[in-house]
Design a protein around this motif. Structure first.
Motif, PDB file in Angstrom:
ATOM      1  N   SER A  75       0.566  -1.177   0.162  1.00 28.85           N
ATOM      2  CA  SER A  75      -0.096   0.029   0.165  1.00 28.85           C
ATOM      3  C   SER A  75       0.403   1.086  -0.200  1.00 28.85           C
ATOM      4  CB  SER A  75      -0.957   0.267   1.413  1.00 28.85           C
ATOM      5  OG  SER A  75      -1.885  -1.047   1.131  1.00 28.85           O
ATOM      6  N   PHE A  76       2.432   0.796   0.992  1.00 30.24           N
ATOM      7  CA  PHE A  76       3.007   2.588   0.467  1.00 30.24           C
ATOM      8  C   PHE A  76       3.477   2.754  -0.150  1.00 30.24           C
ATOM      9  CE2 PHE A  76       6.427   4.343   3.843  1.00 30.24           C
ATOM     10  CZ  PHE A  76       6.571   5.346   3.271  1.00 30.24           C
ATOM     11  N   LEU A  77       3.858   0.951  -1.512  1.00 28.99           N
ATOM     12  CA  LEU A  77       4.508   1.658  -2.770  1.00 28.99           C
ATOM     13  C   LEU A  77       3.938   2.142  -3.655  1.00 28.99           C
ATOM     14  CD1 LEU A  77       6.961  -1.518  -2.671  1.00 28.99           C
ATOM     15  CD2 LEU A  77       7.886   0.966  -1.786  1.00 28.99           C
ATOM     16  N   LEU A  78       2.361   1.740  -3.249  1.00 24.95           N
ATOM     17  CA  LEU A  78       1.588   1.888  -4.339  1.00 24.95           C
ATOM     18  C   LEU A  78       0.673   3.613  -4.115  1.00 24.95           C
ATOM     19  CD1 LEU A  78      -0.740  -0.594  -5.108  1.00 24.95           C
ATOM     20  CD2 LEU A  78       0.621   0.076  -6.791  1.00 24.95           C
ATOM     21  N   TRP A  79       1.017   4.219  -3.183  1.00 28.91           N
ATOM     22  CA  TRP A  79       0.746   5.260  -2.657  1.00 28.91           C
ATOM     23  C   TRP A  79       1.531   6.707  -2.902  1.00 28.91           C
ATOM     24  CZ3 TRP A  79       3.459   9.072   0.388  1.00 28.91           C
ATOM     25  CH2 TRP A  79       3.223   9.709   0.689  1.00 28.91           C
ATOM     26  N   ASN A  80       3.241   6.023  -3.120  1.00 25.83           N
ATOM     27  CA  ASN A  80       4.409   6.655  -3.356  1.00 25.83           C
ATOM     28  C   ASN A  80       4.555   6.433  -4.629  1.00 25.83           C
ATOM     29  OD1 ASN A  80       6.278   7.880  -1.611  1.00 25.83           O
ATOM     30  ND2 ASN A  80       7.530   6.263  -2.688  1.00 25.83           N
ATOM     31  N   HIS A  81       3.429   5.744  -5.703  1.00 25.72           N
ATOM     32  CA  HIS A  81       3.904   5.687  -6.826  1.00 25.72           C
ATOM     33  C   HIS A  81       5.549   5.040  -6.824  1.00 25.72           C
ATOM     34  CE1 HIS A  81       0.330   8.125  -7.410  1.00 25.72           C
ATOM     35  NE2 HIS A  81       0.986   8.651  -6.735  1.00 25.72           N
ATOM     36  N   THR A  82       5.883   4.024  -6.558  1.00 26.29           N
ATOM     37  CA  THR A  82       6.674   3.114  -6.655  1.00 26.29           C
ATOM     38  C   THR A  82       6.793   2.018  -6.977  1.00 26.29           C
ATOM     39  OG1 THR A  82       7.612   4.563  -4.718  1.00 26.29           O
ATOM     40  CG2 THR A  82       9.139   2.386  -5.736  1.00 26.29           C
ATOM     41  N   GLU A  83       7.143   1.637  -8.461  1.00 22.93           N
ATOM     42  CA  GLU A  83       6.835   0.146  -8.656  1.00 22.93           C
ATOM     43  C   GLU A  83       7.604  -1.165  -8.153  1.00 22.93           C
ATOM     44  OE1 GLU A  83       7.661   0.528 -13.018  1.00 22.93           O
ATOM     45  OE2 GLU A  83       6.468   1.607 -13.420  1.00 22.93           O
ATOM     46  N   TYR A  84       6.987  -2.346  -8.237  1.00 23.61           N
ATOM     47  CA  TYR A  84       8.233  -2.983  -7.158  1.00 23.61           C
ATOM     48  C   TYR A  84       7.206  -4.581  -8.022  1.00 23.61           C
ATOM     49  CZ  TYR A  84       2.980  -3.964  -5.422  1.00 23.61           C
ATOM     50  OH  TYR A  84       1.976  -3.830  -4.937  1.00 23.61           O
ATOM     51  N   ASP A  85       8.270  -5.195  -7.861  1.00 24.73           N
ATOM     52  CA  ASP A  85       7.601  -7.370  -8.971  1.00 24.73           C
ATOM     53  C   ASP A  85       7.939  -7.901  -7.334  1.00 24.73           C
ATOM     54  OD1 ASP A  85      10.148  -7.186  -8.651  1.00 24.73           O
ATOM     55  OD2 ASP A  85      10.225  -5.924 -11.052  1.00 24.73           O
ATOM     56  N   TRP A  86       7.072  -9.020  -7.968  1.00 23.43           N
ATOM     57  CA  TRP A  86       7.578 -10.258  -6.804  1.00 23.43           C
ATOM     58  C   TRP A  86       7.943 -11.312  -7.002  1.00 23.43           C
ATOM     59  CZ3 TRP A  86       6.125 -10.574  -1.558  1.00 23.43           C
ATOM     60  CH2 TRP A  86       5.775  -9.648  -0.732  1.00 23.43           C
ATOM     61  N   ASP A  87       9.364 -11.971  -6.469  1.00 25.69           N
ATOM     62  CA  ASP A  87       9.749 -13.283  -6.393  1.00 25.69           C
ATOM     63  C   ASP A  87       9.638 -13.927  -5.612  1.00 25.69           C
ATOM     64  OD1 ASP A  87      11.655 -15.311  -7.575  1.00 25.69           O
ATOM     65  OD2 ASP A  87      13.318 -14.666  -7.801  1.00 25.69           O
ATOM     66  N   GLY A  88       9.243 -14.739  -5.212  1.00 22.68           N
ATOM     67  CA  GLY A  88       8.847 -15.163  -4.064  1.00 22.68           C
ATOM     68  C   GLY A  88       8.103 -14.407  -2.834  1.00 22.68           C
ATOM     69  N   HIS A  89       9.054 -14.595  -2.048  1.00 21.93           N
ATOM     70  CA  HIS A  89       8.940 -13.704  -0.567  1.00 21.93           C
ATOM     71  C   HIS A  89       9.548 -12.844  -0.404  1.00 21.93           C
ATOM     72  CE1 HIS A  89       6.769 -17.310   2.475  1.00 21.93           C
ATOM     73  NE2 HIS A  89       6.298 -17.045   0.684  1.00 21.93           N
ATOM     74  N   VAL A  90      10.021 -12.434  -2.083  1.00 20.26           N
ATOM     75  CA  VAL A  90      11.371 -11.162  -1.697  1.00 20.26           C
ATOM     76  C   VAL A  90      10.683 -10.359  -2.646  1.00 20.26           C
ATOM     77  CG1 VAL A  90      13.143  -9.997  -2.689  1.00 20.26           C
ATOM     78  CG2 VAL A  90      13.416 -12.655  -1.641  1.00 20.26           C
TER      79      VAL A  90
END
Length: 234
Positions: A187-202
């Motif tokens: 939620s924090f990253l979405l509000w911050n407009h910071t893209e992210y992705d997942w690889d397993g638990h990382v």
């Protein structure tokens, strides 16, 4: 924030999850508000004019609610025992409507006993977290405290945070609050407009310098076990 909650499929009837989704955004906003607006200045609320003043600057307010020391209770502003103008209660009433839609009792029950989970700060975090571009302020008085949301501040209060501030605020929040770390971070990253992705638990958050956040499952939620930042190879 409503769109973020929908995107992450958060259980809106679960206070723990809703609070976790609002906390990062509001900690960033409140920290910036303290730095750029409040600045340790004397405060004053004028309910007849509908403003809060810090020094000689005035900002329009919305009355969220109040804490009463004598009964150790919270009372939502929309109950309006003080006869405030409806204009000052729009945010509180909107919060009540959301609480009723989501069957989230803390947002829709007029008065209840204060505790570590349900108090003016946490209820204001959710109230302002669900709204757009509001800060909040706790104003202590002899019988307890008032909580008001206010707007009209500089856009820099709502600006995205950099990687260092993100790490600092995340560390502070997971040490100070009982929250779902995964919901908090996403939620924090979405509000911050910071893209992210997942690889397993990382999770890798793509600031100018990548931030890797590793999670581990504890009971029914994901908990952060490490955060490391490294230069991008792009």
């Amino acid at each position: 924030m409503i769109s973020t909650i929908n995107k992450l499929h958060i259980d809106t009837g679960n206070w723990f999850q809703v609070f976790s989704s609002c906390l990062g955004k509001m900690m960033a906003i409140q920290t910036a508000c303290s730095e750029f607006v409040v600045k340790g200045q004397v405060w004053n609320v004028d309910f007849s004019e509908g403003i809060i003043c810090f020094g000689n600057k005035k900002y329009p307010i919305q009355f969220i609610g109040s804490e009463a020391t004598a009964g150790n209770t919270w009372l939502w502003g929309w109950e309006n025992i003080n006869g405030f103008s409806e204009k000052m209660l729009q945010v509180a009433r909107r919060t009540k409507e959301i609480g009723e839609q989501w069957k989230l009792e803390p947002l829709s029950m007029a008065e209840f006993t204060l505790d570590d989970t349900f108090n003016g700060h946490n209820l204001s975090i959710v109230t302002c977290g669900l709204a757009e571009k509001y800060c909040y302020y706790r104003g202590p008085h002899s019988g307890g405290a008032i909580f008001v949301a206010f707007s009209g501040v500089s856009d820099q209060v709502f600006a995205p945070v950099d990687i260092h501030k993100f790490i600092s605020l995340t560390t502070q929040c997971i040490q100070s609050f009982s929250i779902d770390h995964k919901i908090f971070v996403e939620s924090f990253l979405l509000w911050n407009h910071t893209e992210y992705d997942w690889d397993g638990h990382v999770l890798t958050a793509h600031f100018p310098q990548d931030l890797k956040i590793e999670f581990e499952r504890v009971n029914d939620f994901m908990r952060i076990c490490s955060m490391t930042n490294s230069p991008n190879d792009k």
